[in-house]
Design a protein around this motif. Structure first.
Motif, PDB file in Angstrom:
ATOM      1  N   ALA A  47       0.146  17.649   9.434  1.00 32.94           N
ATOM      2  CA  ALA A  47       0.867  16.473   9.939  1.00 32.94           C
ATOM      3  C   ALA A  47       1.964  16.018   8.976  1.00 32.94           C
ATOM      4  O   ALA A  47       3.035  15.588   9.407  1.00 32.94           O
ATOM      5  CB  ALA A  47      -0.117  15.330  10.188  1.00 32.94           C
ATOM      6  N   LEU A  48       1.694  16.125   7.671  1.00 32.19           N
ATOM      7  CA  LEU A  48       2.691  15.713   6.685  1.00 32.19           C
ATOM      8  C   LEU A  48       3.932  16.597   6.767  1.00 32.19           C
ATOM      9  O   LEU A  48       5.064  16.132   6.574  1.00 32.19           O
ATOM     10  CB  LEU A  48       2.090  15.785   5.288  1.00 32.19           C
ATOM     11  N   GLY A  49       3.729  17.885   7.067  1.00 30.98           N
ATOM     12  CA  GLY A  49       4.841  18.817   7.105  1.00 30.98           C
ATOM     13  C   GLY A  49       5.594  18.874   8.412  1.00 30.98           C
ATOM     14  O   GLY A  49       6.766  19.288   8.448  1.00 30.98           O
ATOM     15  N   VAL A  50       4.948  18.470   9.506  1.00 31.66           N
ATOM     16  CA  VAL A  50       5.567  18.614  10.836  1.00 31.66           C
ATOM     17  C   VAL A  50       6.952  17.976  10.927  1.00 31.66           C
ATOM     18  O   VAL A  50       7.897  18.590  11.454  1.00 31.66           O
ATOM     19  CB  VAL A  50       4.614  18.056  11.924  1.00 31.66           C
ATOM     20  N   PRO A  51       7.179  16.751  10.443  1.00 31.26           N
ATOM     21  CA  PRO A  51       8.511  16.147  10.619  1.00 31.26           C
ATOM     22  C   PRO A  51       9.626  16.871   9.880  1.00 31.26           C
ATOM     23  O   PRO A  51      10.813  16.658  10.181  1.00 31.26           O
ATOM     24  CB  PRO A  51       8.327  14.727  10.055  1.00 31.26           C
ATOM     25  N   TRP A  52       9.275  17.727   8.919  1.00 27.54           N
ATOM     26  CA  TRP A  52      10.277  18.356   8.064  1.00 27.54           C
ATOM     27  C   TRP A  52      10.407  19.856   8.311  1.00 27.54           C
ATOM     28  O   TRP A  52      11.208  20.516   7.632  1.00 27.54           O
ATOM     29  CB  TRP A  52       9.909  18.105   6.604  1.00 27.54           C
ATOM     30  N   GLU A  53       9.661  20.368   9.254  1.00 27.69           N
ATOM     31  CA  GLU A  53       9.652  21.812   9.489  1.00 27.69           C
ATOM     32  C   GLU A  53      11.051  22.329   9.806  1.00 27.69           C
ATOM     33  O   GLU A  53      11.787  21.743  10.610  1.00 27.69           O
ATOM     34  CB  GLU A  53       8.713  22.161  10.645  1.00 27.69           C
ATOM     35  N   GLY A  54      11.418  23.431   9.149  1.00 27.80           N
ATOM     36  CA  GLY A  54      12.701  24.066   9.385  1.00 27.80           C
ATOM     37  C   GLY A  54      13.841  23.532   8.548  1.00 27.80           C
ATOM     38  O   GLY A  54      14.944  24.084   8.585  1.00 27.80           O
ATOM     39  N   ARG A  55      13.604  22.499   7.774  1.00 26.26           N
ATOM     40  CA  ARG A  55      14.673  21.925   6.965  1.00 26.26           C
ATOM     41  C   ARG A  55      14.734  22.601   5.596  1.00 26.26           C
ATOM     42  O   ARG A  55      13.708  22.972   5.028  1.00 26.26           O
ATOM     43  CB  ARG A  55      14.459  20.426   6.774  1.00 26.26           C
ATOM     44  N   PRO A  56      15.921  22.708   5.020  1.00 22.99           N
ATOM     45  CA  PRO A  56      16.017  23.212   3.644  1.00 22.99           C
ATOM     46  C   PRO A  56      15.522  22.163   2.671  1.00 22.99           C
ATOM     47  O   PRO A  56      15.527  20.958   2.981  1.00 22.99           O
ATOM     48  CB  PRO A  56      17.518  23.479   3.479  1.00 22.99           C
TER      49      PRO A  56
END
Length: 296
Positions: free
Chosen positions: A9-18
């Motif tokens: 859940a912590l990573g979901v909002p940032w997935e795919g970002r550099p």
């Protein structure tokens, strides 16, 4: 399991970002994902991890590849964010009723490693053959590339040793030892070995879906930030496949220090409503771990 879901859940909002576009101060605020998912959502990482755990528990720790694939096919319409290799395997299954066949063009993506932690939680480290056989069977449901299976073996080995109380400082050595074994059976795992020795640097564009790179990133996180509360934001800060790296780091370090989960001040923002009964499921995995060794 909860630490795994928290990392997801912590990573979901940032997935795919550099990495350079990720604000560390915002990570632990769990902003709502851009893709329209609810705040605190978990992804296919947690959904597949729970499916593997239930598959292990329901088959007395002896699932076949098809046991998992049929469950995944039934659950897939409600699973967020399934990866490309898994989607292809499901399309093949719906068309033919069969497992994906090995192919020279198989992509070594991280979907098998992503879901495999329950194998390590359920199988003691003294039974490596059983653990590796399960990694291969559960990987083959969707991922046939040798490197995908090898990465799954590395994650499961660390998860198994973590349950038994191996110190965080010891886990990179566990990964390196498993990488040596998988290197002989599936192909080179140099990135994992380098990460275990502190000689691996995260890609500047973020961690990709490559299975070996993902396993190396998890080892790197554990080596650099062995405390769960620090490890999960650090895993997200690497960018790329943020939810998978953070989920796997959480699954390993949470097994090592279950009480550390209570120190995550943002845990209440994680939505676990889609996965009820985790306590009972964990108990069933623990019972499998105590089962006498009667074969691989």
């Amino acid at each position: 399991m909860i630490a795994f879901a928290a990392g997801d859940a912590l990573g979901v909002p940032w997935e795919g970002r550099p990495p350079q576009s990720i604000d560390p101060a915002e990570v632990v605020r769990l902003p709502a994902p851009d893709r329209g998912w609810p705040r605190g959502s978990t992804s296919d990482d947690t959904a597949q991890m729970v499916l593997v755990a239930r598959c292990l528990a329901d088959t007395d720790g002896r699932p076949a590849s098809m046991d998992f694939l049929t469950r995944l096919a039934d659950a897939a319409p409600g699973v967020r964010g399934l990866g490309p290799t898994t989607r292809r395997a499901l399309a093949h299954f719906h068309a033919t009723g069969e497992l994906p066949a090995p192919s020279a063009g198989d992509l070594p993506t991280n979907g098998a490693a992503m879901r495999i932690a329950p194998v390590g939680w359920a199988v003691p480290s003294r039974l490596p053959e059983r653990r590796r056989n399960l990694c291969e069977a559960l990987s083959a449901a969707t991922h046939r590339a040798p490197a995908a299976v090898a990465a799954a073996c590395v994650i499961a080995a660390m998860a198994s040793s973590a349950v038994e109380g191996a110190g965080a400082a010891d886990l990179p050595a566990v990964a390196a030892a498993e990488a040596r074994w998988t290197g002989e059976h599936y192909g080179p795992m140099d990135a994992v070995a380098d990460a275990a020795r502190g000689r691996w640097s995260p890609p500047s564009e973020g961690v990709s879906l490559d299975a070996v790179e993902t396993a190396a990133a998890v080892v790197h996180v554990i080596r650099e930030a062995p405390d769960l509360a620090a490890a999960l934001p650090y895993a997200v800060s690497l960018g790329g496949d943020t939810d998978t790296v953070a989920a796997l780091a959480g699954g390993v370090l949470g097994a090592l220090d279950p009480e550390g989960v209570t120190e995550l001040g943002w845990l209440g923002l994680v939505d676990l409503g889609e996965h009820p009964g985790l306590g009972e499921l964990a108990a069933r995995l623990a019972a499998l771990r105590e089962r006498p060794a009667t074969g691989p």
